[in-house]
Design a protein around this motif. Structure first.
Motif, short mmCIF file in Angstrom:
data_model
loop_
_atom_site.label_atom_id
_atom_site.label_comp_id
_atom_site.label_asym_id
_atom_site.label_seq_id
_atom_site.Cartn_x
_atom_site.Cartn_y
_atom_site.Cartn_z
N ARG A 158 0.82 -1.21 0.00
CA ARG A 158 0.00 0.00 0.00
C ARG A 158 0.86 1.26 0.00
NH1 ARG A 158 -5.30 0.86 2.21
NH2 ARG A 158 -5.21 -1.08 3.34
N VAL A 159 1.87 1.28 0.87
CA VAL A 159 2.72 2.46 0.96
C VAL A 159 3.53 2.64 -0.34
CG1 VAL A 159 4.51 3.65 2.29
CG2 VAL A 159 2.84 2.23 3.47
N SER A 160 4.09 1.55 -0.85
CA SER A 160 4.84 1.62 -2.11
C SER A 160 3.99 2.23 -3.23
CB SER A 160 5.25 0.22 -2.59
OG SER A 160 6.25 -0.30 -1.78
N GLU A 161 2.76 1.76 -3.32
CA GLU A 161 1.88 2.25 -4.39
C GLU A 161 1.53 3.72 -4.19
OE1 GLU A 161 -0.45 -1.91 -5.55
OE2 GLU A 161 -1.53 -0.34 -4.46
N ALA A 162 1.28 4.08 -2.92
CA ALA A 162 0.92 5.47 -2.65
C ALA A 162 2.10 6.41 -2.92
CB ALA A 162 0.43 5.62 -1.20
N VAL A 163 3.32 5.97 -2.58
CA VAL A 163 4.50 6.80 -2.83
C VAL A 163 4.71 6.96 -4.35
CG1 VAL A 163 7.03 6.89 -2.65
CG2 VAL A 163 5.66 6.31 -0.65
N LEU A 167 -3.48 15.90 -0.88
CA LEU A 167 -4.00 15.40 0.40
C LEU A 167 -4.71 14.09 0.12
CD1 LEU A 167 -4.95 15.68 3.43
CD2 LEU A 167 -6.93 16.94 2.54
N CYS A 168 -4.37 13.06 0.90
CA CYS A 168 -5.00 11.75 0.66
C CYS A 168 -5.23 11.01 1.95
CB CYS A 168 -4.08 10.90 -0.24
SG CYS A 168 -4.48 9.12 -0.25
N TRP A 169 -6.38 10.39 2.06
CA TRP A 169 -6.50 9.28 2.99
C TRP A 169 -7.30 8.18 2.33
CZ3 TRP A 169 -8.99 13.83 5.11
CH2 TRP A 169 -10.37 13.74 5.26
N SER A 170 -7.03 6.97 2.78
CA SER A 170 -7.58 5.79 2.13
C SER A 170 -9.08 5.71 2.34
CB SER A 170 -6.91 4.56 2.73
OG SER A 170 -7.36 3.40 2.09
N ASP A 171 -9.79 5.14 1.36
CA ASP A 171 -11.22 4.90 1.55
C ASP A 171 -11.45 3.51 2.17
OD1 ASP A 171 -10.60 3.28 -0.60
OD2 ASP A 171 -11.85 4.38 -2.04
N GLU A 231 -10.54 0.14 7.21
CA GLU A 231 -9.62 -0.39 8.22
C GLU A 231 -8.26 0.29 8.18
OE1 GLU A 231 -9.54 -4.65 7.80
OE2 GLU A 231 -11.63 -4.82 8.39
N TYR A 232 -8.17 1.40 7.44
CA TYR A 232 -6.86 2.05 7.30
C TYR A 232 -6.99 3.55 7.47
CZ TYR A 232 -2.04 2.33 5.78
OH TYR A 232 -0.69 2.54 5.74
N SER A 233 -6.39 4.09 8.53
CA SER A 233 -6.62 5.51 8.81
C SER A 233 -5.40 6.40 8.61
CB SER A 233 -7.15 5.67 10.24
OG SER A 233 -6.22 5.13 11.15
N GLY A 293 -2.95 8.55 6.44
CA GLY A 293 -3.03 9.23 5.15
C GLY A 293 -1.76 10.04 4.94
N TYR A 294 -1.78 10.93 3.97
CA TYR A 294 -0.58 11.72 3.75
C TYR A 294 -0.87 13.07 3.09
CZ TYR A 294 -0.77 10.16 -1.18
OH TYR A 294 -1.15 9.90 -2.47
N VAL A 295 0.08 13.97 3.29
CA VAL A 295 0.16 15.19 2.51
C VAL A 295 1.46 15.08 1.74
CG1 VAL A 295 0.64 17.68 2.64
CG2 VAL A 295 -1.17 16.68 4.04
N GLY A 338 7.84 16.68 0.29
CA GLY A 338 7.96 15.23 0.10
C GLY A 338 6.68 14.52 0.53
N TYR A 339 6.82 13.25 0.88
CA TYR A 339 5.66 12.41 1.23
C TYR A 339 5.56 12.34 2.75
CZ TYR A 339 2.74 8.13 1.16
OH TYR A 339 1.74 7.20 1.32
N CYS A 340 4.57 13.02 3.30
CA CYS A 340 4.45 13.13 4.76
C CYS A 340 3.30 12.26 5.23
CB CYS A 340 4.18 14.57 5.17
SG CYS A 340 5.39 15.73 4.52
N ARG A 341 3.63 11.12 5.82
CA ARG A 341 2.61 10.20 6.32
C ARG A 341 2.07 10.73 7.64
NH1 ARG A 341 4.16 4.83 7.63
NH2 ARG A 341 2.17 4.20 6.77
N ILE A 342 0.78 10.64 7.82
CA ILE A 342 0.15 11.14 9.04
C ILE A 342 -0.80 10.06 9.57
CG2 ILE A 342 -1.29 12.96 10.05
CD1 ILE A 342 -0.47 14.63 7.48
N GLY A 395 -10.13 9.44 -0.27
CA GLY A 395 -9.85 9.80 -1.66
C GLY A 395 -8.64 10.70 -1.75
N ARG A 396 -8.56 11.40 -2.87
CA ARG A 396 -7.39 12.25 -3.09
C ARG A 396 -7.80 13.62 -3.60
NH1 ARG A 396 -4.91 7.09 -4.16
NH2 ARG A 396 -2.91 7.08 -3.12
N ILE A 397 -7.11 14.64 -3.08
CA ILE A 397 -7.28 16.00 -3.58
C ILE A 397 -5.93 16.46 -4.13
CG2 ILE A 397 -7.87 18.39 -3.00
CD1 ILE A 397 -10.23 16.68 -2.33
C1 PML Z 1 -4.70 3.85 -0.24
O1 PML Z 1 -5.06 3.02 0.59
O2 PML Z 1 -4.85 3.66 -1.43
C2 PML Z 1 -4.06 5.12 0.18
C3 PML Z 1 -3.04 4.89 1.20
C4 PML Z 1 -2.47 6.16 1.72
C5 PML Z 1 -1.51 6.04 2.88
C6 PML Z 1 -0.39 5.08 2.69
C7 PML Z 1 0.62 5.20 3.80
O3 PML Z 1 0.45 4.55 4.84
O4 PML Z 1 1.62 5.92 3.64
#
Ligand code: PML
Length: 249
Positions: free
Chosen positions: A167-172, A188-192, A195-197, A199-201, A207-211, A223-225
């Motif tokens: 998931r992280v690889s794909e998001a990066v 700005l993104c968080w997963s839909d 079970e996964y909360s 997200g990142y800016v 760069g890629y800031c995971r929050i 979703g993503r903005i």
């Molecule tokens: C997704 O689930 O498609 C978005 C994941 C965003 C966050 C990934 C991360 O943990 O860095």
């Protein structure tokens, strides 16, 4: 060697007028040799998703014409271990502000993501006025034709042992392509995934800031903005994100 673009989309109840509930999407670039493996990986992603049970899965495979494919260095990663949604969203707003997104646009971005439970692609917002720049509705803009270059990915994963997840690889990879597009101010993104909360800016400067905790567990929102400058040529911008093949490596 010919290269193929793969795009997967999974939905539940697609017979409904609204196209059903979006379950999952995925994109890969693959050589002919690795095609079977790439299809299996996308299928696995479609079948094992906590948003629901897919009853429609579409995997499109297209040969990519491009000869020379640019290689983008992955965005550097930082992690903000916030302990509540309130703190997470404040952190995200701070990072967006530092990337030159206006308060009005930040507010609009949060409004859209908190109220969206069925966004398939990204929403484009003017980074100053907060006005929506695309006309794609809930379909949004689907970033595609990017993937990790195999060797670089192996090295990158070794260097970040805590970030094993696909998931992280794909998001990066996605965020790196978005940050490279002319006009992008920040994302700005968080997963839909309920079970996964985390997200990142992300932005070219930060760069890629995971929050941790951009939403409560169990929520379907997400979703993503993409925040863009007012001068951005939206047609060109979308064309680049959807059609231009790039390697991450
Ligand atoms: C997704 O689930 O498609 C978005 C994941 C965003 C966050 C990934 C991360 O943990 O860095």
């Amino acid at each position: 060697e010919p290269l193929y673009s793969l795009r997967m989309r999974a939905a539940e109840g697609r017979a409904h007028e609204d196209g059903g509930l979006h379950i999952s999407g995925g994109e890969r670039l693959s050589t002919r040799e690795e095609l079977e493996e790439a299809v299996s990986a996308l299928l696995r992603k479609a079948l094992h998703h906590s948003r629901g049970t897919a009853d429609f899965i579409n995997i499109a495979i297209e040969k990519v014409a491009q000869e020379e494919i640019p290689v983008l260095a992955p965005l550097p990663i930082s992690t903000y271990c916030t302990t509540s949604v309130q703190a997470g969203r404040k952190q995200a707003a701070d990072l967006l502000r530092q990337s030159s997104v206006s308060d009005a646009a930040i507010e609009r971005g949060f409004e859209i993501l908190t109220s969206s439970y069925n966004l398939r692609g990204a929403v484009l917002l003017d980074s100053q006025s907060g006005e929506r720049m695309d006309t794609r509705g809930t379909k949004g803009v689907r970033v595609s034709r990017m993937d990790w270059e195999r060797m670089s990915h192996a090295i990158w994963k070794k260097r970040q042992p805590l970030l094993e997840s696909v998931r992280v690889s794909e998001a990066v990879a996605l965020a790196t392509k978005v940050a490279s597009a002319a006009g992008t101010v920040a994302e700005l993104c968080w997963s839909d995934d309920p079970e996964y909360s985390t997200g990142y800016v992300s932005s070219p400067t930060k760069g890629y800031c995971r929050i941790f905790h951009l939403k409560e567990e169990g929520e379907l929102s997400g979703g993503r903005i993409f925040f863009v400058t007012a001068e951005t040529n939206i047609a060109d911008y979308i064309e680049y994100l959807e059609k231009m093949p790039v390697w991450i490596g």
